[in-house]
Design an enzyme around this catalytic site. Structure first.
Site, PDB file in Angstrom:
ATOM      1  N   GLY A 104       0.836  -1.211   0.000  1.00 55.28           N
ATOM      2  CA  GLY A 104       0.000   0.000   0.000  1.00 55.28           C
ATOM      3  C   GLY A 104       0.864   1.251   0.000  1.00 55.28           C
ATOM      4  N   ARG A 163       0.769  -5.229  -5.072  1.00 56.09           N
ATOM      5  CA  ARG A 163       0.880  -6.227  -4.014  1.00 56.09           C
ATOM      6  C   ARG A 163       1.402  -7.556  -4.566  1.00 56.09           C
ATOM      7  NH1 ARG A 163      -0.758  -4.095   0.729  1.00 56.09           N
ATOM      8  NH2 ARG A 163      -2.544  -2.686   0.756  1.00 56.09           N
ATOM      9  N   GLY A 213       6.155  -2.631   3.548  1.00 56.68           N
ATOM     10  CA  GLY A 213       5.674  -3.044   4.860  1.00 56.68           C
ATOM     11  C   GLY A 213       6.181  -4.431   5.226  1.00 56.68           C
ATOM     12  N   ASP A 214       5.565  -5.042   6.239  1.00 60.16           N
ATOM     13  CA  ASP A 214       6.115  -6.310   6.749  1.00 60.16           C
ATOM     14  C   ASP A 214       6.101  -7.423   5.705  1.00 60.16           C
ATOM     15  OD1 ASP A 214       3.307  -6.092   7.181  1.00 60.16           O
ATOM     16  OD2 ASP A 214       3.375  -7.876   8.439  1.00 60.16           O
ATOM     17  N   THR A 262       6.311  -7.136   2.398  1.00 62.04           N
ATOM     18  CA  THR A 262       7.362  -6.823   1.427  1.00 62.04           C
ATOM     19  C   THR A 262       8.739  -7.115   2.017  1.00 62.04           C
ATOM     20  OG1 THR A 262       5.986  -5.069   0.523  1.00 62.04           O
ATOM     21  CG2 THR A 262       8.336  -4.939   0.029  1.00 62.04           C
ATOM     22  N   THR A 274       4.870   2.187   6.510  1.00 65.03           N
ATOM     23  CA  THR A 274       3.431   1.982   6.700  1.00 65.03           C
ATOM     24  C   THR A 274       2.852   3.105   7.541  1.00 65.03           C
ATOM     25  OG1 THR A 274       1.687   0.606   7.645  1.00 65.03           O
ATOM     26  CG2 THR A 274       3.818   0.427   8.706  1.00 65.03           C
ATOM     27  N   ASP A 294       0.516   2.468   9.403  1.00 65.52           N
ATOM     28  CA  ASP A 294       0.016   1.747  10.588  1.00 65.52           C
ATOM     29  C   ASP A 294       0.998   1.780  11.766  1.00 65.52           C
ATOM     30  OD1 ASP A 294      -2.046   1.095   8.873  1.00 65.52           O
ATOM     31  OD2 ASP A 294      -1.293  -0.924   8.457  1.00 65.52           O
ATOM     32  N   ASP A 303       3.304  -0.238  12.671  1.00 63.53           N
ATOM     33  CA  ASP A 303       3.315  -1.505  13.423  1.00 63.53           C
ATOM     34  C   ASP A 303       4.493  -2.413  13.066  1.00 63.53           C
ATOM     35  OD1 ASP A 303       2.553  -2.144  10.872  1.00 63.53           O
ATOM     36  OD2 ASP A 303       0.773  -3.284  11.427  1.00 63.53           O
ATOM     37  N   ARG A 320     -24.935  14.702  19.153  1.00 63.41           N
ATOM     38  CA  ARG A 320     -24.787  13.341  18.627  1.00 63.41           C
ATOM     39  C   ARG A 320     -23.526  12.668  19.161  1.00 63.41           C
ATOM     40  NH1 ARG A 320     -25.931  15.247  12.442  1.00 63.41           N
ATOM     41  NH2 ARG A 320     -28.173  14.875  12.445  1.00 63.41           N
ATOM     42  N   ARG A 361      -5.019  -1.615  10.272  1.00 62.82           N
ATOM     43  CA  ARG A 361      -5.079  -3.084  10.177  1.00 62.82           C
ATOM     44  C   ARG A 361      -5.236  -3.712  11.557  1.00 62.82           C
ATOM     45  NH1 ARG A 361      -5.366  -4.507   5.172  1.00 62.82           N
ATOM     46  NH2 ARG A 361      -5.735  -6.722   5.373  1.00 62.82           N
ATOM     47  N   ARG A 402     -23.806   8.603  14.806  1.00 61.69           N
ATOM     48  CA  ARG A 402     -23.430   8.602  13.392  1.00 61.69           C
ATOM     49  C   ARG A 402     -22.029   8.042  13.218  1.00 61.69           C
ATOM     50  NH1 ARG A 402     -26.518  11.943  10.046  1.00 61.69           N
ATOM     51  NH2 ARG A 402     -28.542  12.239  11.031  1.00 61.69           N
ATOM     52  N   HIS A 407      -9.066   5.982   2.912  1.00 60.03           N
ATOM     53  CA  HIS A 407      -7.803   6.284   2.233  1.00 60.03           C
ATOM     54  C   HIS A 407      -7.388   7.752   2.287  1.00 60.03           C
ATOM     55  CE1 HIS A 407      -8.702   2.281   0.709  1.00 60.03           C
ATOM     56  NE2 HIS A 407      -7.399   2.169   0.547  1.00 60.03           N
ATOM     57  N   GLN A 441      -6.521   9.094   4.763  1.00 59.25           N
ATOM     58  CA  GLN A 441      -5.385   9.076   5.706  1.00 59.25           C
ATOM     59  C   GLN A 441      -4.072   8.732   5.014  1.00 59.25           C
ATOM     60  OE1 GLN A 441      -6.963   6.795   9.497  1.00 59.25           O
ATOM     61  NE2 GLN A 441      -8.178   6.306   7.716  1.00 59.25           N
TER      62      GLN A 441
END
Ligand code: F6P
Length: 341
Positions: free
Chosen positions: A11, A72, A102-103, A105, A125, A127, A129, A162, A171, A265, A271, A273
């Protein structure tokens, strides 16, 4: 003069272009050439490459995405490991390959290095992580975007009395949720590393509303399970068989609305982000990692990745990156939890 190959796989992530630019600039300083591989491992398997000099990377520091493209595809899943890449390596005279990923790859990068290819990894990443490094580039940008979204959602939640459930990426880990939740003053945060009880969250929100504060923000990491008794959203797979996450905020919002009676709500950030320009912090980090990776590649290092340890860029074995996924420590989550309700 040596030849350094560079590819981006998995990604995309804000800062990829800054890493590529860093690799090219430092390789140039060290009298080495850079060959860009298009679309991740796919380009290495199919021989699609582009020569990268300083002119080719001018103006890309601030751009999101990756000028090389990504995919990927994986040499061990869709090919025969090193044999599938050998032709492109030899045809371009590549002495060393910088792999930004990432991990998954980095796992394939480690295998290729064990088959004899000189490889330097760059962990990537949003993430945050990946094990072996204190932080990954892209994370700061994603947290900034999620925090701005929470700030904006809080004012409209307040105007309408609200609850808004904000779902962020990550992930199986809750780094973005925890950081953005703390930065945005979330009233509850739900992450995969920390078991949650919907009854407790309902009680927290009801208490808050009883005090006269009639709106709430709940931040949810995309990888959490739905509350018991609530159906998960149907998860599709992408073209390479990876689970497409997203949507758990809907059953969580339904459970909160059922439990509290407050209008609830959902906002799934998705994406947004991951796209767009990297933050200043990520531009600097990605540049430092690119320069560090080029130095290691030109020096002939292999089986390592550039990592951040106590603010320094250092080489660490690729095996450290693929051993495990790094989760949010309990102490950090406890800090976030001090502000719930
Ligand atoms: O790993 C980065 C990430 O953005 C995750 O947070 C998210 O689940 C995934 O990638 C989405 O990937 P894709 O764009 O392939 O759906």
């Amino acid at each position: 003069m040596s030849v350094v190959g560079v590819l981006t796989a998995g990604g995309d992530c804000p800062g990829l272009n800054a890493v590529i630019r860093g690799v090219v600039a430092r390789a140039d300083e060290r009298d080495s050439e850079v060959v860009g591989i298009r679309n991740g491992w796919e380009g290495l398997m199919h021989g699609t490459t582009v020569s990268l000099d300083r002119d080719a990377v001018r103006g890309i520091l601030t751009r999101g995405g990756t000028i090389l493209g990504t995919s990927r595809m994986d040499p061990y899943v869709h090919g025969d490991g090193y044999k599938s890449c050998e032709k492109t390596i030899k045809a371009n005279g590549i002495d060393s390959l910088v792999v930004i990923g990432g991990d998954g790859t980095l796992r394939s990068a480690l295998q290729l290095s064990q088959e004899g290819l000189s490889i330097v990894g760059v962990p990537k990443t949003i993430d945050n992580d990946i094990s072996g490094t204190d932080i990954t580039f892209g994370f700061d940008t994603a947290v900034g975007i999620a925090t701005e979204a929470i700030d904006r959602l809080a004012t409209t939640a307040e105007a309408h009395n609200r609850v808004i459930v904000v779902e962020v990426m990550g992930r199986t880990k809750g780094w973005i949720a925890t950081y953005a939740g703390i930065a945005g003053g979330a009233d509850a945060i739900i992450i995969p590393e920390h078991e949650y009880s919907i009854d407790e969250i309902v009680a927290t929100l009801r208490r808050r509303h009883r005090k006269g504060i009639k709106y709430s923000i709940v931040v949810v990491a995309e990888g959490v399970a739905p509350p018991p008794g609530y159906e998960p959203i149907e998860q599709k797979k992408d073209a390479f068989g990876f689970d497409r996450l997203g949507g758990v905020a809907y059953p969580i919002a339904a459970a909160i609305e059922d439990g509290t009676g407050f209008e609830t709500r959902v906002s799934v950030l998705g994406h947004v982000q991951r796209g767009g320009t990297p933050s200043a912090y990520d531009r600097v980090l990605a540049t430092r990692l690119g320069v560090g990776a080029a130095d290691l590649a030109v020096d002939g290092a292999s089986g390592v990745m550039v990592a951040v340890r106590s603010e320094q860029i250092v080489p660490v074995p690729l095996s450290e990156a693929v051993d495990s996924i790094r989760g949010v420590p309990d102490s950090l989550f406890a800090t976030a939890a001090s502000f719930f309700g």
